[in-house]
Design a protein around this motif. Structure first.
Motif, PDB file in Angstrom:
ATOM      1  N   GLN A 130       0.834  -1.212   0.000  1.00  0.00           N
ATOM      2  CA  GLN A 130       0.000   0.000   0.000  1.00  0.00           C
ATOM      3  C   GLN A 130       0.867   1.260   0.000  1.00  0.00           C
ATOM      4  N   LYS A 131       1.962   1.223   0.776  1.00  0.00           N
ATOM      5  CA  LYS A 131       2.880   2.376   0.815  1.00  0.00           C
ATOM      6  C   LYS A 131       3.572   2.546  -0.536  1.00  0.00           C
ATOM      7  N   ARG A 132       3.941   1.431  -1.154  1.00  0.00           N
ATOM      8  CA  ARG A 132       4.556   1.496  -2.479  1.00  0.00           C
ATOM      9  C   ARG A 132       3.619   2.168  -3.472  1.00  0.00           C
ATOM     10  N   LEU A 133       2.349   1.751  -3.443  1.00  0.00           N
ATOM     11  CA  LEU A 133       1.372   2.321  -4.381  1.00  0.00           C
ATOM     12  C   LEU A 133       1.159   3.806  -4.117  1.00  0.00           C
ATOM     13  N   ASP A 134       1.112   4.201  -2.854  1.00  0.00           N
ATOM     14  CA  ASP A 134       0.941   5.622  -2.525  1.00  0.00           C
ATOM     15  C   ASP A 134       2.068   6.450  -3.134  1.00  0.00           C
ATOM     16  N   ILE A 135       3.296   5.935  -3.055  1.00  0.00           N
ATOM     17  CA  ILE A 135       4.446   6.647  -3.615  1.00  0.00           C
ATOM     18  C   ILE A 135       4.278   6.818  -5.129  1.00  0.00           C
ATOM     19  N   LEU A 136       3.878   5.745  -5.807  1.00  0.00           N
ATOM     20  CA  LEU A 136       3.717   5.800  -7.268  1.00  0.00           C
ATOM     21  C   LEU A 136       2.574   6.725  -7.669  1.00  0.00           C
ATOM     22  N   ASN A 138       1.368   9.288  -5.964  1.00  0.00           N
ATOM     23  CA  ASN A 138       1.764  10.679  -5.691  1.00  0.00           C
ATOM     24  C   ASN A 138       2.784  11.190  -6.702  1.00  0.00           C
ATOM     25  N   ALA A 139       3.585  10.280  -7.267  1.00  0.00           N
ATOM     26  CA  ALA A 139       4.589  10.679  -8.260  1.00  0.00           C
ATOM     27  C   ALA A 139       3.979  10.899  -9.646  1.00  0.00           C
ATOM     28  N   GLY A 140       2.757  10.418  -9.850  1.00  0.00           N
ATOM     29  CA  GLY A 140       2.109  10.593 -11.151  1.00  0.00           C
ATOM     30  C   GLY A 140       2.402   9.491 -12.152  1.00  0.00           C
ATOM     31  N   ILE A 141       2.794   8.306 -11.661  1.00  0.00           N
ATOM     32  CA  ILE A 141       3.041   7.155 -12.537  1.00  0.00           C
ATOM     33  C   ILE A 141       1.766   6.797 -13.304  1.00  0.00           C
ATOM     34  N   THR A 142       1.925   6.420 -14.568  1.00  0.00           N
ATOM     35  CA  THR A 142       0.771   6.062 -15.395  1.00  0.00           C
ATOM     36  C   THR A 142       0.248   4.681 -15.065  1.00  0.00           C
ATOM     37  N   ARG A 143       1.164   3.695 -14.979  1.00  0.00           N
ATOM     38  CA  ARG A 143       0.726   2.313 -14.717  1.00  0.00           C
ATOM     39  C   ARG A 143       1.800   1.534 -13.983  1.00  0.00           C
ATOM     40  N   LEU A 144       1.362   0.434 -13.380  1.00  0.00           N
ATOM     41  CA  LEU A 144       2.255  -0.454 -12.661  1.00  0.00           C
ATOM     42  C   LEU A 144       2.235  -1.830 -13.298  1.00  0.00           C
ATOM     43  N   LEU A 145       3.431  -2.346 -13.617  1.00  0.00           N
ATOM     44  CA  LEU A 145       3.608  -3.726 -14.067  1.00  0.00           C
ATOM     45  C   LEU A 145       4.030  -4.548 -12.862  1.00  0.00           C
ATOM     46  N   THR A 146       3.218  -5.550 -12.494  1.00  0.00           N
ATOM     47  CA  THR A 146       3.493  -6.319 -11.287  1.00  0.00           C
ATOM     48  C   THR A 146       2.939  -7.732 -11.394  1.00  0.00           C
ATOM     49  N   SER A 147       3.577  -8.638 -10.682  1.00  0.00           N
ATOM     50  CA  SER A 147       3.094 -10.016 -10.579  1.00  0.00           C
ATOM     51  C   SER A 147       2.309 -10.227  -9.295  1.00  0.00           C
ATOM     52  N   GLY A 148       2.017  -9.137  -8.585  1.00  0.00           N
ATOM     53  CA  GLY A 148       1.340  -9.278  -7.310  1.00  0.00           C
ATOM     54  C   GLY A 148       2.278  -9.730  -6.213  1.00  0.00           C
ATOM     55  N   LEU A 149       3.548  -9.289  -6.302  1.00  0.00           N
ATOM     56  CA  LEU A 149       4.599  -9.556  -5.308  1.00  0.00           C
ATOM     57  C   LEU A 149       5.047 -11.008  -5.287  1.00  0.00           C
ATOM     58  N   ALA A 150       4.708 -11.767  -6.306  1.00  0.00           N
ATOM     59  CA  ALA A 150       5.056 -13.187  -6.353  1.00  0.00           C
ATOM     60  C   ALA A 150       6.089 -13.441  -7.435  1.00  0.00           C
ATOM     61  N   SER A 151       6.829 -14.555  -7.298  1.00  0.00           N
ATOM     62  CA  SER A 151       7.786 -14.916  -8.340  1.00  0.00           C
ATOM     63  C   SER A 151       7.072 -15.342  -9.612  1.00  0.00           C
ATOM     64  N   ASN A 152       5.849 -15.819  -9.474  1.00  0.00           N
ATOM     65  CA  ASN A 152       5.003 -16.177 -10.616  1.00  0.00           C
ATOM     66  C   ASN A 152       3.608 -15.631 -10.385  1.00  0.00           C
ATOM     67  N   ILE A 153       3.009 -15.123 -11.410  1.00  0.00           N
ATOM     68  CA  ILE A 153       1.735 -14.425 -11.283  1.00  0.00           C
ATOM     69  C   ILE A 153       0.608 -15.308 -10.749  1.00  0.00           C
ATOM     70  N   ASN A 154       0.698 -16.626 -10.940  1.00  0.00           N
ATOM     71  CA  ASN A 154      -0.348 -17.511 -10.418  1.00  0.00           C
ATOM     72  C   ASN A 154      -0.515 -17.347  -8.910  1.00  0.00           C
ATOM     73  N   ASN A 155       0.597 -17.124  -8.212  1.00  0.00           N
ATOM     74  CA  ASN A 155       0.556 -16.953  -6.758  1.00  0.00           C
ATOM     75  C   ASN A 155       0.209 -15.527  -6.353  1.00  0.00           C
TER      76      ASN A 155
END
Length: 242
Positions: A130-136, A138-155
């Motif tokens: 949540q803190k990571r997202l707040d930073i992004l 507030n910085a005006g980032i357009t989008r986030l590419l993420t696996s949901g904090l997992a080594s593989n997106i299934n998890n």
């Protein structure tokens, strides 16, 4: 929902154009996670007519960069902008493995007028997501590419669902990292992302008879088409239900 191909070759750029992808993330050296592409590759991609977002990553490995490396990344962002790229893909952590906010500001200043995607350095960060997202946000980032904090997106699907609710339209959520034909429908149904990102590659040996033979990740047209067909079928069925 937008569909983005991670493109690390001329073949991938041409295939993205042929199959009507919405955009590409342009990079090189996928076998080591991708690095910043050459000037010639950026020019080729932009001139192909594909909406091109350039990965800004000066080397393989983790995401803690020296001041000199940050300076290089800022120059690469300015160059990508000058070449006509629609956006850049960035990420940097400090030596505490938190988002490097000073570097992020430098990236955003250099990219003014371009879209900015924050890549999976996000998943390697130790702050609460949540803190990571707040930073992004507030910085005006357009989008986030993420696996949901997992080594593989299934998890990572449960966390991706939570992220989608937390973001609440402040930035786009783009799952990536292990997306394939078997899981992409589930990702779309459960997460309802703004975009989906995949490479559709397979390990390939090139120039096997040469002293300089290498194994790398090559685009596989059949794999790309299977994933793409599954995405479009899922979106079509969702639209019919709605």
């Amino acid at each position: 929902m937008k569909i983005e191909l991670c493109a690390a070759s001329v073949t991938a750029i041409k295939l993205a154009k042929q199959l009507n992808f919405d955009r590409i993330e342009l990079c090189e050296n996928l076998v080591q996670g991708g690095i910043t592409p050459s000037a010639g590759r950026i020019e080729y991609a932009v001139n192909s007519g594909m909406e091109t977002h350039v990965l800004i990553r000066p080397r393989p490995g983790g995401f803690y960069y020296s001041k000199e490396e940050i300076t290089i990344m800022v120059s690469d962002i300015r160059f990508a902008k000058k070449m006509g790229a629609a956006g850049v893909v960035v990420g940097a952590l400090n030596n505490y493995r938190a988002i490097d906010e000073e570097a992020l500001k430098a990236f955003m200043d250099a990219a003014e007028g371009m879209e900015v995607t924050y890549h999976r350095a996000f998943d390697d960060c130790v702050l609460d997501w949540q803190k990571r997202l707040d930073i992004l946000i507030n910085a005006g980032i357009t989008r986030l590419l993420t696996s949901g904090l997992a080594s593989n997106i299934n998890n990572g699907i449960p966390v991706l669902k939570e992220m989608k609710g937390y973001i609440a339209g402040h930035l786009e959520l783009m799952p990536g990292g292990g997306v394939n034909a078997a899981n992409v429908s589930k990702i779309i149904h459960e997460v309802e992302p703004d975009a989906i990102h995949f490479s559709g590659t397979v390990k390939t040996v090139v120039d096997e008879e040469s002293f300089f033979s290498e194994t790398f990740l090559a685009i596989d047209e059949n794999r790309v088409k299977r994933i793409l067909d599954e995405i479009r079928s899922t979106l079509k069925n969702n639209h019919s239900v709605n």
